[in-house]
Design a protein around this motif. Sequence first.
Motif, PDB file in Angstrom:
ATOM      1  N   THR A   1      40.827  50.720  42.053  1.00 48.95           N
ATOM      2  CA  THR A   1      39.677  50.593  41.152  1.00 48.95           C
ATOM      3  C   THR A   1      40.076  49.908  39.854  1.00 48.95           C
ATOM      4  N   ALA A   2      41.228  50.305  39.298  1.00 50.95           N
ATOM      5  CA  ALA A   2      41.694  49.681  38.064  1.00 50.95           C
ATOM      6  C   ALA A   2      41.964  48.195  38.271  1.00 50.95           C
ATOM      7  N   PHE A   3      42.586  47.841  39.402  1.00 47.90           N
ATOM      8  CA  PHE A   3      42.843  46.428  39.681  1.00 47.90           C
ATOM      9  C   PHE A   3      41.535  45.656  39.836  1.00 47.90           C
ATOM     10  N   GLY A   4      40.555  46.266  40.522  1.00 47.27           N
ATOM     11  CA  GLY A   4      39.270  45.588  40.689  1.00 47.27           C
ATOM     12  C   GLY A   4      38.586  45.316  39.365  1.00 47.27           C
ATOM     13  N   PHE A   5      38.560  46.327  38.505  1.00 44.58           N
ATOM     14  CA  PHE A   5      37.955  46.123  37.190  1.00 44.58           C
ATOM     15  C   PHE A   5      38.818  45.205  36.325  1.00 44.58           C
ATOM     16  N   GLY A   6      40.143  45.180  36.558  1.00 48.90           N
ATOM     17  CA  GLY A   6      40.993  44.229  35.850  1.00 48.90           C
ATOM     18  C   GLY A   6      40.644  42.801  36.202  1.00 48.90           C
ATOM     19  N   VAL A   7      40.402  42.550  37.483  1.00 47.14           N
ATOM     20  CA  VAL A   7      39.970  41.205  37.903  1.00 47.14           C
ATOM     21  C   VAL A   7      38.621  40.874  37.287  1.00 47.14           C
ATOM     22  N   LEU A   8      37.717  41.864  37.249  1.00 47.54           N
ATOM     23  CA  LEU A   8      36.419  41.638  36.609  1.00 47.54           C
ATOM     24  C   LEU A   8      36.593  41.319  35.131  1.00 47.54           C
ATOM     25  N   GLY A   9      37.498  42.044  34.457  1.00 51.34           N
ATOM     26  CA  GLY A   9      37.760  41.746  33.053  1.00 51.34           C
ATOM     27  C   GLY A   9      38.325  40.355  32.858  1.00 51.34           C
ATOM     28  N   TYR A  10      39.189  39.927  33.774  1.00 49.20           N
ATOM     29  CA  TYR A  10      39.739  38.567  33.699  1.00 49.20           C
ATOM     30  C   TYR A  10      38.630  37.525  33.865  1.00 49.20           C
ATOM     31  N   LEU A  11      37.717  37.758  34.816  1.00 51.61           N
ATOM     32  CA  LEU A  11      36.605  36.825  35.012  1.00 51.61           C
ATOM     33  C   LEU A  11      35.690  36.811  33.793  1.00 51.61           C
ATOM     34  N   PHE A  12      35.482  37.980  33.177  1.00 50.19           N
ATOM     35  CA  PHE A  12      34.687  38.028  31.948  1.00 50.19           C
ATOM     36  C   PHE A  12      35.285  37.101  30.894  1.00 50.19           C
ATOM     37  N   ARG A  13      36.602  37.161  30.738  1.00 51.61           N
ATOM     38  CA  ARG A  13      37.249  36.342  29.716  1.00 51.61           C
ATOM     39  C   ARG A  13      37.185  34.866  30.087  1.00 51.61           C
ATOM     40  N   CYS A  14      37.289  34.552  31.372  1.00 47.34           N
ATOM     41  CA  CYS A  14      37.181  33.152  31.791  1.00 47.34           C
ATOM     42  C   CYS A  14      35.786  32.601  31.513  1.00 47.34           C
ATOM     43  N   LEU A  15      34.764  33.425  31.717  1.00 45.59           N
ATOM     44  CA  LEU A  15      33.376  32.993  31.531  1.00 45.59           C
ATOM     45  C   LEU A  15      32.867  33.262  30.118  1.00 45.59           C
ATOM     46  N   ARG A  16      33.757  33.750  29.234  1.00 44.28           N
ATOM     47  CA  ARG A  16      33.398  34.043  27.851  1.00 44.28           C
ATOM     48  C   ARG A  16      32.282  35.085  27.763  1.00 44.28           C
ATOM     49  N   ILE A  17      32.310  36.058  28.684  1.00 38.31           N
ATOM     50  CA  ILE A  17      31.399  37.200  28.629  1.00 38.31           C
ATOM     51  C   ILE A  17      32.132  38.337  27.920  1.00 38.31           C
ATOM     52  N   PRO A  18      31.566  38.920  26.885  1.00 38.02           N
ATOM     53  CA  PRO A  18      32.271  39.991  26.157  1.00 38.02           C
ATOM     54  C   PRO A  18      32.470  41.215  27.052  1.00 38.02           C
ATOM     55  N   HIS A  19      33.671  41.773  27.007  1.00 37.55           N
ATOM     56  CA  HIS A  19      33.987  42.903  27.888  1.00 37.55           C
ATOM     57  C   HIS A  19      33.716  44.256  27.240  1.00 37.55           C
TER      58      HIS A  19
END
Length: 526
Positions: free
Chosen positions: A448-466
């Motif tokens: 779960t942590a890894f999945g949300f980590g990937v989501l956080g990485y995508l947020f930063r790539c797309l400039r979506i605030p986490h």
Amino acid sequence: MDYILMGIGAVFGGPELFALGGIGIPAAPAMLFLGLLTGIAVGATPGLAGPMAMAVSLPILISIFGVRPDALLPVFGFLIGIMKGATVGGAVPAVLFNIPGTPDAFMTTLDGYPMTRRGMPKRALKIAHLSSVSGDTLSDIALFVCAPFLAVLVERFLDLPEKTALILLSLTFIAAVMGSSVGKGLIAIGLGMLAAMVATGQDFHPRLALGVDALSHGFPMVSAVLGILILGEIFWTLDDHWRGRVSRDATEATDAGPDGLRKGDVRRILPHILRSSLIGTVIGALPGVGSTLAATLGYTWGRRVHAKRKTPEQAAFGEGAPEGIAATEAANSAVSGANLIPVLSLGIPGNAAAVFLILAADSIGGFNPGPGVFTFSHPQINPELVVAFGIFTLMALGNLLNWTIGGVFMRAMGIMSRVPIRYLLPVVLLVTLTAIYVQDPRLGALWTAFGFGVLGYLFRCLRIPHLPFVIAFILAGSLENAARQAFSATGGDPFFLFSSWVSTAFMLMAIATVFLAGRAPGERRG
């Protein structure tokens, strides 16, 4: 006064951590001291931050102290120590090596590093320390006064529809002020609430589980929050390093001649400290705004005033002016205490550090931040109010430690700025995963942590605030419960959010916030 004395007694009369010469050392002040030193070291290390250290330490602290009520203040003490220490230590790499460890520290580099290049690193660090601790202290005073007062007003004048509308207004405001656009902020809020609703609610079967057994119990809060905030940041920073987008190289200036505070320095920087402390306190009391804006406003306002009053022998802002360091450090440090005003009075976290304080309270139990904390339950004692005054005591004690030993330890942490990031972040990744496994020893928690980590990485790539995602994830349960109760209390009125002029005003303010922020031109923030 009785509760104040009980709060002080809970800090100094709590469980003992160890005995020294036959004298028991209470756990809460000792953990505050250790957290302060850890926070200064973390703040002085580019690539790390106070919230990252709080995230790693929280599961470990809970595994050590357990989930007993007397574990609250020792755990809070360590987290508060990190929060205060990291605020002070963040100026070290900015002043000595021109490396802004955090976005708000960029303004410190503008005058701190030129002073280092001119052979005055100790003077620059002492001014940064004095300004930072002063801003933090003044902000804490505002917290001690405003949080109980605001909580009493909310509890006395706001009913269930108004509280529901207030939470919606807070989430809307957070979405509007964070990130590059209000649309991306609302996307983050929506995804956070969606993730929080998986397998929760009052239904007899898991909600939104899609028939998957792994989702039938929902997402663990610690795994989700640490994944999106910490693992996502680690993945993003490592990707930056591998692609060569960042550099940790800097030229260290040599110490030439006598260095230290000069006569008249305090008198010169005092007006800037007071002005920026006020700016930081006001900014910090607004959920989600953050210290970067406070540092920018404090520096900009200070530069305008300094340009009008500068004498020919004084340096201008951007050329090594002590006033520039003072204006920045006082502003960004004043945010930390004021950020706890909405936490303790409304239960709404305003920044990442506040998120982990709420997580600690939720994990241990016995303390629910919100208006109910500051109620007097005569003739019985309100234990939450005792904990609140214990928190105030720890913050005041943390300021005292920062004034006395913080500066010495801060100046000794310059060596942390030289740790290569390629060695640092893998260690942080390992410790973070270990901390998650300590609290939840299941392989599913790590996935779960890894999945949300990937989501956080995508947020930063797309400039979506986490951070709006995290705050929405935490507040989703409170929002749903308040909405359900308000719906029932109004007899099933579908327009219960507009049942009073207060809730109607809150909803109109939320709509106006989205509309006005949506009309802002271009990319506003990174």
